[in-house]
Design a protein around this motif. Structure first.
Motif, short mmCIF file in Angstrom:
data_model
loop_
_atom_site.label_atom_id
_atom_site.label_comp_id
_atom_site.label_asym_id
_atom_site.label_seq_id
_atom_site.Cartn_x
_atom_site.Cartn_y
_atom_site.Cartn_z
N ALA A 45 6.60 -10.90 13.04
CA ALA A 45 7.14 -11.09 11.69
C ALA A 45 5.91 -10.45 10.84
CB ALA A 45 7.47 -12.53 11.30
N LEU A 46 4.59 -10.52 11.03
CA LEU A 46 3.61 -10.26 10.26
C LEU A 46 3.45 -8.81 10.02
CD1 LEU A 46 0.36 -12.44 11.14
CD2 LEU A 46 1.70 -12.37 9.01
N PRO A 47 3.80 -7.84 10.92
CA PRO A 47 3.98 -6.32 10.64
C PRO A 47 4.81 -6.11 9.41
CG PRO A 47 3.62 -6.66 13.02
CD PRO A 47 3.82 -8.05 12.31
N LEU A 48 6.09 -6.74 9.55
CA LEU A 48 6.98 -6.42 8.39
C LEU A 48 6.59 -7.12 7.06
CD1 LEU A 48 10.08 -7.24 10.66
CD2 LEU A 48 9.10 -5.01 10.16
N LEU A 49 6.08 -8.24 7.03
CA LEU A 49 5.66 -8.89 6.02
C LEU A 49 4.34 -8.01 5.32
CD1 LEU A 49 5.62 -11.40 4.01
CD2 LEU A 49 3.84 -12.29 5.52
N ALA A 50 3.49 -7.50 6.13
CA ALA A 50 2.54 -6.87 5.45
C ALA A 50 3.05 -5.51 4.80
CB ALA A 50 1.40 -6.12 6.58
N LEU A 51 4.05 -4.97 5.51
CA LEU A 51 4.76 -3.50 4.92
C LEU A 51 5.30 -3.86 3.72
CD1 LEU A 51 5.16 -0.67 5.83
CD2 LEU A 51 7.59 -1.28 6.88
N GLY A 52 6.10 -5.12 3.63
CA GLY A 52 6.83 -5.50 2.60
C GLY A 52 6.01 -5.73 1.23
N LEU A 53 4.87 -6.16 1.73
CA LEU A 53 3.92 -6.74 0.45
C LEU A 53 3.22 -5.57 0.05
CD1 LEU A 53 2.35 -10.18 1.62
CD2 LEU A 53 4.27 -9.66 0.10
N SER A 97 0.82 -11.37 -5.80
CA SER A 97 -0.25 -11.47 -4.62
C SER A 97 -0.73 -13.00 -4.68
CB SER A 97 -1.09 -10.56 -4.77
OG SER A 97 -0.78 -9.34 -4.53
N LEU A 98 -1.01 -13.53 -5.66
CA LEU A 98 -1.32 -14.94 -5.96
C LEU A 98 -0.49 -16.07 -5.74
CD1 LEU A 98 -3.78 -16.96 -6.91
CD2 LEU A 98 -2.66 -16.79 -9.24
N CYS A 99 0.92 -15.67 -5.87
CA CYS A 99 2.05 -16.59 -5.58
C CYS A 99 2.16 -16.47 -4.07
CB CYS A 99 3.18 -15.99 -6.17
SG CYS A 99 3.33 -16.45 -8.07
N ASN A 100 2.18 -15.25 -3.49
CA ASN A 100 2.15 -15.18 -2.07
C ASN A 100 1.16 -15.93 -1.42
OD1 ASN A 100 4.43 -13.62 -1.92
ND2 ASN A 100 3.14 -11.81 -2.28
N SER A 116 1.48 -23.12 11.11
CA SER A 116 0.41 -22.98 10.20
C SER A 116 -0.45 -21.72 10.49
CB SER A 116 -0.52 -24.29 10.41
OG SER A 116 -1.24 -24.35 11.68
N ASP A 117 -0.47 -21.17 11.86
CA ASP A 117 -1.18 -19.92 12.10
C ASP A 117 -0.54 -18.95 11.55
OD1 ASP A 117 -3.03 -21.43 13.63
OD2 ASP A 117 -2.12 -20.89 15.64
N PHE A 118 0.69 -18.92 11.47
CA PHE A 118 1.44 -17.71 10.86
C PHE A 118 1.16 -17.65 9.27
CE2 PHE A 118 4.99 -16.32 8.39
CZ PHE A 118 5.56 -15.22 8.95
N CYS A 119 0.89 -18.99 8.62
CA CYS A 119 0.89 -18.95 7.15
C CYS A 119 -0.74 -18.55 7.07
CB CYS A 119 1.11 -20.41 6.56
SG CYS A 119 2.81 -20.81 6.63
N ILE A 120 -1.44 -18.77 7.97
CA ILE A 120 -2.78 -18.44 7.74
C ILE A 120 -2.90 -16.88 7.95
CG2 ILE A 120 -5.25 -18.15 8.65
CD1 ILE A 120 -4.70 -21.15 9.52
N GLY A 121 -2.25 -16.28 8.73
CA GLY A 121 -2.02 -14.81 8.90
C GLY A 121 -1.43 -14.24 7.64
N ALA A 122 -0.36 -14.69 7.06
CA ALA A 122 0.40 -14.17 5.99
C ALA A 122 -0.68 -14.28 4.80
CB ALA A 122 1.63 -15.13 5.73
N VAL A 123 -1.39 -15.39 4.57
CA VAL A 123 -2.40 -15.24 3.58
C VAL A 123 -3.46 -14.14 3.63
CG1 VAL A 123 -4.38 -16.74 2.52
CG2 VAL A 123 -2.22 -17.83 3.01
N LEU A 124 -4.19 -13.95 4.85
CA LEU A 124 -4.84 -12.88 5.05
C LEU A 124 -4.35 -11.79 4.68
CD1 LEU A 124 -6.70 -14.24 8.52
CD2 LEU A 124 -7.67 -14.11 5.70
N VAL A 125 -3.01 -11.48 5.25
CA VAL A 125 -2.35 -10.02 4.88
C VAL A 125 -2.07 -9.90 3.49
CG1 VAL A 125 -0.08 -9.06 5.15
CG2 VAL A 125 -1.03 -9.96 7.08
N ALA A 126 -1.88 -10.85 2.72
CA ALA A 126 -1.69 -11.01 1.10
C ALA A 126 -3.02 -10.45 0.48
CB ALA A 126 -0.80 -12.22 0.88
N VAL A 127 -4.03 -11.33 0.79
CA VAL A 127 -5.30 -10.71 0.34
C VAL A 127 -5.55 -9.40 0.56
CG1 VAL A 127 -7.70 -11.54 0.39
CG2 VAL A 127 -6.02 -13.22 0.32
N MET A 128 -5.63 -8.97 1.94
CA MET A 128 -6.23 -7.63 2.27
C MET A 128 -5.30 -6.52 1.64
SD MET A 128 -8.94 -7.97 3.92
CE MET A 128 -9.78 -9.17 4.75
N ASN A 129 -4.17 -6.98 1.63
CA ASN A 129 -3.32 -5.99 0.93
C ASN A 129 -3.69 -5.52 -0.54
OD1 ASN A 129 -1.30 -4.35 2.42
ND2 ASN A 129 0.09 -6.35 2.70
#
Length: 261
Positions: A45-53, A97-100, A116-129
């Motif tokens: 899921a994270l690659p798709l999330l990163a691509l979308g954001l 980005s802040l909402c994400n 929780s690990d998935f959400c940590i990864g999603a937070v990092l993806v949103a910040v880095m994007n």
């Protein structure tokens, strides 16, 4: 666009897509530095999330940049143009980005470690994007600004020859739409037709008092219907409902939970 070189953003879009991948690798690097591990759900899921954001923010910046128009881009310095793009697109991309970050940040408190690990990864993806779009993508836009100011074809393998021929033909014929930087300035385009229909037909129709009253009544009716359906719905399900009614497993679970629990 092959017929409108100043509106073509193929190279800029490809560079932005590469930066989205870079942002994902940066997020995963920070994730691993925190001594965490990728689980299968994150891997899918994270690659798709990163691509979308990332691509969404990229499209927003490109859209506002193109809407500035050839007159504004030609008359101003790259610094002023980037500042105007940030003034128009910056608040939206920052808030999204802040909402994400806040949404997935709350998810890091889930007691289920995989979630929780998935959400940590999603937070990092949103910040880095967000950081990479601001600090790397916008500087790349300067190259696009200088190309437009020089009235040059886009230096991409799939567009350069067509743009060069189009520019030469426009100089001979005097076609004015060659300077268009977005679809609404084209002589003909599907987007221009849709936008015109929205402005001329759809928006006045939706703002008519009768339409607004009908929309409000329909919304209230749908709300009442949803509340009625929720009220008539039983919460949860019985474990034996997972099996066909009357089957051996169905009867065994029914007896286990109703007579022996």
């Amino acid at each position: 666009s092959y017929s409108h070189p100043q509106a073509s953003r193929v190279g800029l879009g490809l560079h932005g897509t590469v930066l989205v991948v870079v942002a994902e690798f940066c997020a995963l690097s920070v994730f691993y530095l925190a001594d965490l591990y990728i689980n299968p759900a994150m891997l899918m899921a994270l690659p798709l999330l990163a691509l979308g954001l990332g691509v969404d923010d990229m499209f927003v910046f490109i859209r506002y940049f193109s809407n500035l128009g050839i007159d504004f881009i030609s008359a101003n310095s790259p610094e002023d143009i980037i500042g105007e793009v940030l003034a128009r697109a910056g608040p939206g991309t920052t808030l999204s980005s802040l909402c994400n970050v806040l949404t997935f940040g709350i998810g890091t408190f889930f007691p289920i470690k995989a979630m929780s690990d998935f959400c940590i990864g999603a937070v990092l993806v949103a910040v880095m994007n967000y950081m990479i779009m601001l600090n790397f993508f916008l500087p790349l836009m300067v190259k696009e600004i200088r190309r437009i100011q020089a009235f040059a074809p886009e230096p991409h393998i799939f567009t350069y020859c067509c743009h060069r021929r189009t520019i030469e033909n426009a100089k001979r014929t005097g076609r004015q739409s060659i300077n268009a930087t977005h679809a609404e300035e084209f002589t003909r385009s599907a987007e221009k037709s849709i936008v015109t229909w929205l402005k001329v037909t759809y928006a006045p129709f939706m703002m008519h008092p009768a339409t607004r009253i009908a929309s409000f009544c329909g919304m209230v009716g749908m709300l009442i219907l949803c509340l009625a359906l929720i009220d008539g719905k039983s919460i949860g399900y019985a474990p034996w409902d997972l099996f066909n009614s009357g089957s051996g497993p169905n009867r065994a679970l029914e007896l286990s939970f109703s007579s022996f629990s």
